[in-house]
Scaffold this motif. Structure first.
Motif, mmCIF file in Angstrom:
data_model
loop_
_atom_site.group_PDB
_atom_site.id
_atom_site.type_symbol
_atom_site.label_atom_id
_atom_site.label_comp_id
_atom_site.label_asym_id
_atom_site.label_seq_id
_atom_site.Cartn_x
_atom_site.Cartn_y
_atom_site.Cartn_z
ATOM 1 N N LEU A 86 -16.338 -2.486 -2.896
ATOM 2 C CA LEU A 86 -14.850 -2.624 -2.667
ATOM 3 C C LEU A 86 -14.088 -2.723 -3.954
ATOM 4 N N ILE A 87 -14.385 -4.047 -4.720
ATOM 5 C CA ILE A 87 -13.417 -4.246 -5.791
ATOM 6 C C ILE A 87 -13.364 -2.983 -6.970
ATOM 7 N N ARG A 88 -14.707 -2.713 -7.302
ATOM 8 C CA ARG A 88 -14.826 -1.741 -8.265
ATOM 9 C C ARG A 88 -14.473 -0.393 -8.241
ATOM 10 N N PRO A 89 -14.698 0.069 -7.011
ATOM 11 C CA PRO A 89 -14.026 1.468 -6.777
ATOM 12 C C PRO A 89 -12.449 1.377 -6.535
ATOM 13 N N GLN A 90 -11.815 0.297 -6.105
ATOM 14 C CA GLN A 90 -10.383 0.169 -5.929
ATOM 15 C C GLN A 90 -9.910 0.109 -7.447
ATOM 16 N N GLN A 91 -10.539 -0.438 -8.179
ATOM 17 C CA GLN A 91 -10.074 -0.624 -9.741
ATOM 18 C C GLN A 91 -10.216 0.627 -10.406
ATOM 19 N N LYS A 92 -11.245 1.520 -10.116
ATOM 20 C CA LYS A 92 -11.140 2.836 -10.735
ATOM 21 C C LYS A 92 -10.005 3.771 -10.002
ATOM 22 N N ARG A 93 -9.856 3.663 -8.730
ATOM 23 C CA ARG A 93 -8.634 4.390 -8.184
ATOM 24 C C ARG A 93 -7.270 4.187 -8.824
ATOM 25 N N GLN A 94 -6.965 2.627 -9.170
ATOM 26 C CA GLN A 94 -5.974 2.280 -9.769
ATOM 27 C C GLN A 94 -5.926 2.728 -11.054
ATOM 28 N N LYS A 95 -6.850 2.570 -11.888
ATOM 29 C CA LYS A 95 -6.700 3.210 -13.501
ATOM 30 C C LYS A 95 -6.409 4.608 -13.230
ATOM 31 N N LYS A 96 -7.127 5.614 -12.394
ATOM 32 C CA LYS A 96 -6.696 6.925 -12.354
ATOM 33 C C LYS A 96 -5.213 7.191 -11.856
ATOM 34 N N ILE A 97 -4.467 6.493 -10.934
ATOM 35 C CA ILE A 97 -3.469 6.663 -10.784
ATOM 36 C C ILE A 97 -2.309 6.339 -11.805
#
Length: 87
Positions: free
Chosen positions: A21-32
């Motif tokens: 949950l946490i790591r994939p969300q951080q990756k999405r936020q970084k990409k955005i």
């Protein structure tokens, strides 16, 4: 020893939550965030409200989007959902 046995399931549960949950969300936020930082005049975009247009002007926190070739709308830079430039 009993303390380790009691904490091990909690540690494993935290590790699973982190990687699922946490790591994939951080990756999405970084990409955005990276996409918002690289916006340029002339980019074809879609806003989070579904407006399709081309960036006419851009500054630190706002963009002016040209819609239908004549109308210009002002949006926050963060309202851009995606860039749809043809490659």
């Amino acid at each position: 020893m009993e303390l380790l046995g009691a904490l091990l399931p909690l540690l494993l549960m935290f590790a699973v939550f982190y990687f699922l949950l946490i790591r994939p969300q951080q990756k999405r936020q970084k990409k955005i965030q990276e996409m918002h930082n690289t916006l340029q005049k002339g980019d074809k975009i879609i806003t989070i409200g579904g407006v399709h247009g081309t960036i006419d002007a851009i500054d630190d926190d706002r963009i002016i989007v040209q819609v239908n070739g004549e109308q210009k709308l002002t949006f926050d830079r963060q309202s851009v959902r995606e860039v749809v430039n043809p490659d």
